[in-house]
Design an enzyme around this catalytic site. Structure first.
Site, PDB file in Angstrom:
ATOM      1  N   SER A 120       0.796  -1.245   0.000  1.00 41.73           N
ATOM      2  CA  SER A 120       0.000   0.000   0.000  1.00 41.73           C
ATOM      3  C   SER A 120       0.820   1.281   0.000  1.00 41.73           C
ATOM      4  CB  SER A 120      -0.951   0.013   1.190  1.00 41.73           C
ATOM      5  OG  SER A 120      -2.019  -0.845   0.921  1.00 41.73           O
ATOM      6  N   LYS A 128       0.285   3.349  -2.969  1.00 45.21           N
ATOM      7  CA  LYS A 128      -0.906   4.199  -3.135  1.00 45.21           C
ATOM      8  C   LYS A 128      -0.537   5.683  -3.124  1.00 45.21           C
ATOM      9  CE  LYS A 128      -3.905   0.670  -1.117  1.00 45.21           C
ATOM     10  NZ  LYS A 128      -4.565   0.159   0.094  1.00 45.21           N
ATOM     11  N   TYR A 139      -3.480  -2.479 -10.340  1.00 39.65           N
ATOM     12  CA  TYR A 139      -3.424  -2.310  -8.872  1.00 39.65           C
ATOM     13  C   TYR A 139      -2.518  -3.370  -8.237  1.00 39.65           C
ATOM     14  CZ  TYR A 139      -4.908  -2.355  -4.006  1.00 39.65           C
ATOM     15  OH  TYR A 139      -4.906  -2.353  -2.622  1.00 39.65           O
ATOM     16  N   TYR A 149      -4.618   3.453   8.099  1.00 37.90           N
ATOM     17  CA  TYR A 149      -5.989   2.920   8.208  1.00 37.90           C
ATOM     18  C   TYR A 149      -6.582   3.232   9.576  1.00 37.90           C
ATOM     19  CZ  TYR A 149      -3.344   0.596   4.685  1.00 37.90           C
ATOM     20  OH  TYR A 149      -2.487   0.358   3.653  1.00 37.90           O
ATOM     21  N   VAL A 198       1.249  -3.847   3.682  1.00 34.85           N
ATOM     22  CA  VAL A 198       1.215  -5.160   4.348  1.00 34.85           C
ATOM     23  C   VAL A 198       2.458  -6.016   4.054  1.00 34.85           C
ATOM     24  CG1 VAL A 198      -1.287  -5.397   4.716  1.00 34.85           C
ATOM     25  CG2 VAL A 198      -0.279  -6.174   2.555  1.00 34.85           C
TER      26      VAL A 198
HETATM   27  N1  GLN Z   1      -2.237  -5.305  -2.026  1.00 36.83           N
HETATM   28  C1  GLN Z   1      -2.835  -5.207  -0.726  1.00 36.83           C
HETATM   29  C2  GLN Z   1      -4.339  -5.359  -0.816  1.00 36.83           C
HETATM   30  O1  GLN Z   1      -4.941  -4.875  -1.732  1.00 36.83           O
HETATM   31  C3  GLN Z   1      -2.471  -3.897  -0.119  1.00 36.83           C
HETATM   32  C4  GLN Z   1      -2.966  -3.741   1.285  1.00 36.83           C
HETATM   33  C5  GLN Z   1      -2.033  -3.011   2.196  1.00 36.83           C
HETATM   34  O2  GLN Z   1      -0.821  -2.961   1.995  1.00 36.83           O
HETATM   35  N2  GLN Z   1      -2.578  -2.545   3.283  1.00 36.83           N
HETATM   36  O3  GLN Z   1      -4.932  -5.963   0.023  1.00 36.83           O
END
Ligand code: GLN
Length: 311
Positions: A70, A73, A195, A247, A265
């Site tokens: 993430s 992003k 994505y 988050y 993650v």
């Molecule tokens: N690729 C992961 C997902 O879409 C990214 C989530 C994350 O890093 N929090 O679940």
């Protein structure tokens, strides 16, 4: 420590914190909902500190590449922000969600407009807009990130991308749901492919520390003097990182660390101290919110030790 902390002092601080945090190994849990991430050796820990003026300080596995997940992003949002400006706020909000990163529940109440660009739903909308704007989005994301880091050896980890694509039902569900509200323009499979690739960007702590230096420098990459975002856009992106970067743990991260940052993650976290430095930490074991447990522990000790945060 004063304003002009010399490199040796950062080295000293990082050496000490590394030793203090190492015993936390085993307290978190590696992400297991993407099989390729479940196979990562949890016994890894790296830190990179990059002062705006000065040399990088590296510790542990700071040069080992991992899946940024993430953290990507922020890259895609910056790419879209440059083109769409204020227009983007019609499709995505800018409030913390207080919900897990992959939650579906809020979307129904809020008619397919995700709370912010850093939860999965928001990032999927951003990727959709990226596909509207760029003819070869996967290549253009790579090029953007390579330029930020000054490293042409950055690639997607195709095994991680494949693994996530095979287990992306929840993200597909988010995309289809938003499409039913008219907030997704492109073919869902195409969006999820881009994505999953952006999440599979393989970078080290050292790369991430370089990639975010423009954020510590009001939108200008100090390596080549190129403006990436306007001052106002950089301020806004930083505010989103502070309020939404972790988050439903964003408030706690601000409380403990006091820096704008972003997690993934894969166990990476990157944060910055405006006008001073970037810091990237990687340790694959996560806490219950999906953020690196040792990463947050390290950053909390770092801002406390140097007596500097944004507060
Ligand atoms: N690729 C992961 C997902 O879409 C990214 C989530 C994350 O890093 N929090 O679940």
């Amino acid at each position: 420590m004063n304003n002009d902390t010399p490199r040796d002092d950062y080295k000293h601080v990082i050496d000490r914190i590394y030793k203090e945090v190492l015993p936390f190994l085993g307290r978190g849990k590696v992400a297991d909902y993407i099989p390729a991430l479940a196979r990562v050796n949890p016994n890894q820990f790296g830190i990179a500190v990059l002062p705006l003026e000065g040399q990088v300080v590296l510790k542990g596995d700071a040069r080992t590449c991992f899946s940024v997940q993430s953290i990507s992003k922020v890259f895609t949002f910056a790419m879209v922000m440059r083109h769409l400006g204020e227009e983007i706020w019609k499709s995505v909000g800018r409030e913390p969600s207080g919900n897990p990163f992959n939650s579906l529940v809020q979307l129904e109440h809020e008619k397919g407009v995700p709370r912010n660009p850093f939860i999965n739903a928001g990032a999927i909308v951003v990727t959709d807009r990226l596909i509207d704007l760029y003819s070869r989005p996967k290549e253009e994301i790579l090029q953007f990130v390579r330029e930020l880091c000054g490293n042409d050896d950055i690639y997607y980890d195709s095994k991680v991308a494949r693994s996530e694509l095979d287990h992306a039902d929840r993200n597909r569900a988010l995309a289809y749901f938003m499409k039913s509200f008219g907030n997704i323009h492109n073919d869902v499979d195409t969006i999820i492919d881009v994505y999953c690739h952006q999440c599979a960007l393989s970078m080290s702590c050292e790369d991430l520390a370089h990639a975010f230096l423009f954020m510590a420098n009001h939108g200008v990459n100090p390596a080549d003097g190129k403006r990436i975002l306007s001052k106002s856009q950089a301020k806004r992106l930083g505010a989103l990182m502070l309020t939404c970067g972790f988050y439903d743990e964003s408030g706690d991260f601000a409380f403990r660390v006091g820096l704008p940052g972003k997690s993934g993650v894969g166990g990476g976290i990157v944060a910055y101290l405006p006008e001073r430095l970037t810091i990237a930490v990687w340790s694959p074991e996560l806490d219950c919110h999906g953020n690196s447990l040792m990463g947050i522990e390290t950053l909390e000790r770092f801002t406390t030790d140097i007596s500097r945060s944004i507060f």
